[in-house]
Design an enzyme around this catalytic site. Structure first.
Site, mmCIF file in Angstrom:
data_model
loop_
_atom_site.group_PDB
_atom_site.id
_atom_site.type_symbol
_atom_site.label_atom_id
_atom_site.label_comp_id
_atom_site.label_asym_id
_atom_site.label_seq_id
_atom_site.Cartn_x
_atom_site.Cartn_y
_atom_site.Cartn_z
ATOM 1 N N SER A 124 0.801 -1.280 0.220
ATOM 2 C CA SER A 124 0.022 0.067 0.028
ATOM 3 C C SER A 124 0.897 1.339 0.050
ATOM 4 C CB SER A 124 -0.917 -0.036 1.313
ATOM 5 O OG SER A 124 -0.399 -0.150 2.387
ATOM 6 N N HIS B 295 -5.426 -4.297 -1.942
ATOM 7 C CA HIS B 295 -5.264 -3.430 -2.636
ATOM 8 C C HIS B 295 -5.311 -3.960 -4.252
ATOM 9 C CE1 HIS B 295 -5.062 0.366 -0.430
ATOM 10 N NE2 HIS B 295 -4.297 -0.468 0.569
ATOM 11 N N LYS C 136 -12.098 -1.398 0.259
ATOM 12 C CA LYS C 136 -11.530 -0.704 -0.730
ATOM 13 C C LYS C 136 -12.164 -0.702 -2.071
ATOM 14 C CE LYS C 136 -7.545 -0.426 2.123
ATOM 15 N NZ LYS C 136 -6.875 -1.718 2.979
HETATM 16 C C1 LIG Z 1 -6.824 -1.927 4.386
HETATM 17 C C2 LIG Z 1 -6.052 -3.181 4.373
HETATM 18 C C3 LIG Z 1 -6.526 -4.233 5.445
HETATM 19 C C4 LIG Z 1 -7.605 -3.895 6.450
HETATM 20 O O1 LIG Z 1 -8.783 -4.095 5.650
HETATM 21 P P1 LIG Z 1 -10.188 -3.594 6.477
HETATM 22 O O2 LIG Z 1 -11.073 -4.156 5.919
HETATM 23 O O3 LIG Z 1 -10.214 -2.113 6.211
HETATM 24 O O4 LIG Z 1 -10.002 -3.833 7.938
HETATM 25 C C5 LIG Z 1 -5.896 -5.365 5.452
HETATM 26 N N1 LIG Z 1 -4.686 -5.637 4.658
HETATM 27 C C6 LIG Z 1 -4.307 -4.809 3.661
HETATM 28 C C7 LIG Z 1 -3.049 -5.006 3.140
HETATM 29 C C8 LIG Z 1 -4.711 -3.573 3.688
HETATM 30 O O5 LIG Z 1 -4.500 -2.554 2.900
#
Ligand SMILES: *Cc1c(COP(=O)(O)O)cnc(C)c1O
Length: 397
Positions: free
Chosen positions: A185, A213, A245
């Site tokens: 990310s 992502h 996301k």
């Molecule tokens: C955003 C994210 C999460 C967490 O996901 P949520 O559903 O927002 O709790 C987990 N792993 C990665 C790689 C992320 O970017």
């Protein structure tokens, strides 16, 4: 006398002094391409809502309808009385979308990693993790009683070294679990999942990818990283993701074999002991899956905008690091420069936040931009022009 709570203010003050505290920006209205942030109309350039689905009419309508038909809350945890037809249908449709035998939905992606990872490996096992994995993976690994090892970021040769060493461990490890983010990310680079899968096969290790992502972004119709590399479910046994996301709602999920799902929901404490999604959330997620299946144009626009933006920004002389995805870091060096650039962009009408030490190395401070399919081509051009103006003023290009 011991001061029981003095540390609260002391530690907060420390963060404020170092300018490391989070200053929350407030959106008045939806996370749309043009939105109102702290009272100013700006172009949203750093949300995770890649495809604009959080504001898609079908997704919103599904949420409203579910409140009418099923109420505001689910009333329970999933295993007791909190599994509604909407939850079951969402899992069926997600599995179809992911072309997997089965899927399971958790409350969040964080709850998925924190709940499942410690069950997959314990005493006598080894978890091997990329050094830049997401914090929710790190916490999941910490909750496990397994031995832990880290390999260099995105480096399959280093992973091979760690796995070879593990083979020599006495007594022999019972299970090996390799975990990686799919798309990282902070830099927008893609894990070498094909090579990782092969190493997993060679060493009898289970492979777990967190595609938060990558889904909605990579692969056939946004099916994610497993599709991107054309891998099978026998090679990548756990595909984890999130509805927060590109799907534009909230919720975590895994896809894989029926065995995996049966194991996961009977064992994950976060799934068993925390309330299930309200009907509106489950229905909105279901509608988002449906939109991805039927409207591939959003993913195509995301990529055409991404290519246009990267090309123009590179031509202007900005350092975009190793990004291969719609996450494009604009690396400027010093924390001060990144903060000044973000501030100037905001004044010019573009909202993108700085990422600075300790989240990234001291000399790699950056603005992290995330492309969005809901932008128009003019919007993308507007952002490029703002970066050019601010970049020249601040002598970054
Ligand atoms: C955003 C994210 C999460 C967490 O996901 P949520 O559903 O927002 O709790 C987990 N792993 C990665 C790689 C992320 O970017």
């Amino acid at each position: 006398m011991r001061d029981a709570v003095g540390f609260l203010r002391a530690e907060y003050d420390e963060l404020v002094r170092a300018d490391l505290d989070w200053k929350l920006r407030v959106l008045a209205g939806p996370s749309a391409p043009w939105c109102d942030i702290d009272g100013k109309r700006v172009l949203m350039f750093c949300s995770n809502n890649y495809l604009g689905l959080s504001n898609h009419p079908k997704v919103k309508a599904a949420a409203v309808a579910a409140v009418q038909s099923h109420g505001a809350g689910s009333g329970s945890v999933r295993p007791i009385a909190g599994t509604m037809d909407l939850h079951v249908e969402l899992e069926r449709r997600l599995a179809r979308f992911k072309q997997a035998e089965a899927s399971l939905v958790y409350q969040t992606g964080f709850a998925t990693n924190a709940g499942l990872i410690p069950q997959l490996a314990g005493d006598g096992d080894l978890i091997v993790s990329d050094e830049l994995n997401h914090g929710s993976i790190i916490d999941g690994v910490r909750l496990s009683k397994a031995d832990k090892a880290v390999y260099k970021h995105g480096d399959a040769a280093d992973l091979a070294r760690v796995l070879d060493q593990a083979e020599a461990h006495a007594p022999a490890y019972r299970r090996l679990l390799v975990i990686t983010d799919g798309v990282f990310s902070m830099d927008g680079d893609i894990a070498p999942l094909d090579k990782i899968a092969k190493l997993g096969r060679d060493h009898g290790a289970m492979v777990y990818v967190d595609d938060a992502h990558g889904e909605g972004v990579l692969g056939d119709g946004g099916r994610g990283i497993v599709s991107h590399f054309g891998l099978s479910r026998d090679e990548v046994q756990v595909e984890m993701g999130t509805f927060s996301k590109a799907f534009g709602v909230v919720g975590g999920h895994i896809s894989g074999s029926r065995d995996l799902v049966n194991f996961a929901y009977n064992k994950s404490r976060t799934w068993l002991l925390s309330g299930s999604h309200p009907p509106a959330v489950a229905a909105a997620c279901l509608a988002a899956v449906d939109v991805l299946e039927h409207e591939p144009e959003h993913v195509e626009r995301l990529w055409s905008h991404t290519r246009r933006f990267k090309k123009a920004m590179a031509a202007l002389g900005f350092d975009l690091g190793r990004s291969e995805t719609p996450i494009t870091p604009v690396i400027v060096g010093e924390s001060r420069s990144a903060k000044a650039l973000s501030q100037r962009l905001y004044e010019l009408g573009v909202f993108a936040l700085p990422i600075v030490f300790p989240m990234v190395a001291k000399d790699k401070a950056r603005i992290r931009t995330i492309m969005n399919a809901a932008l128009s081509e003019d919007d993308v051009q507007f952002a490029i022009a703002a970066f050019e103006k601010a970049g020249r003023e601040l002598k970054l290009i």
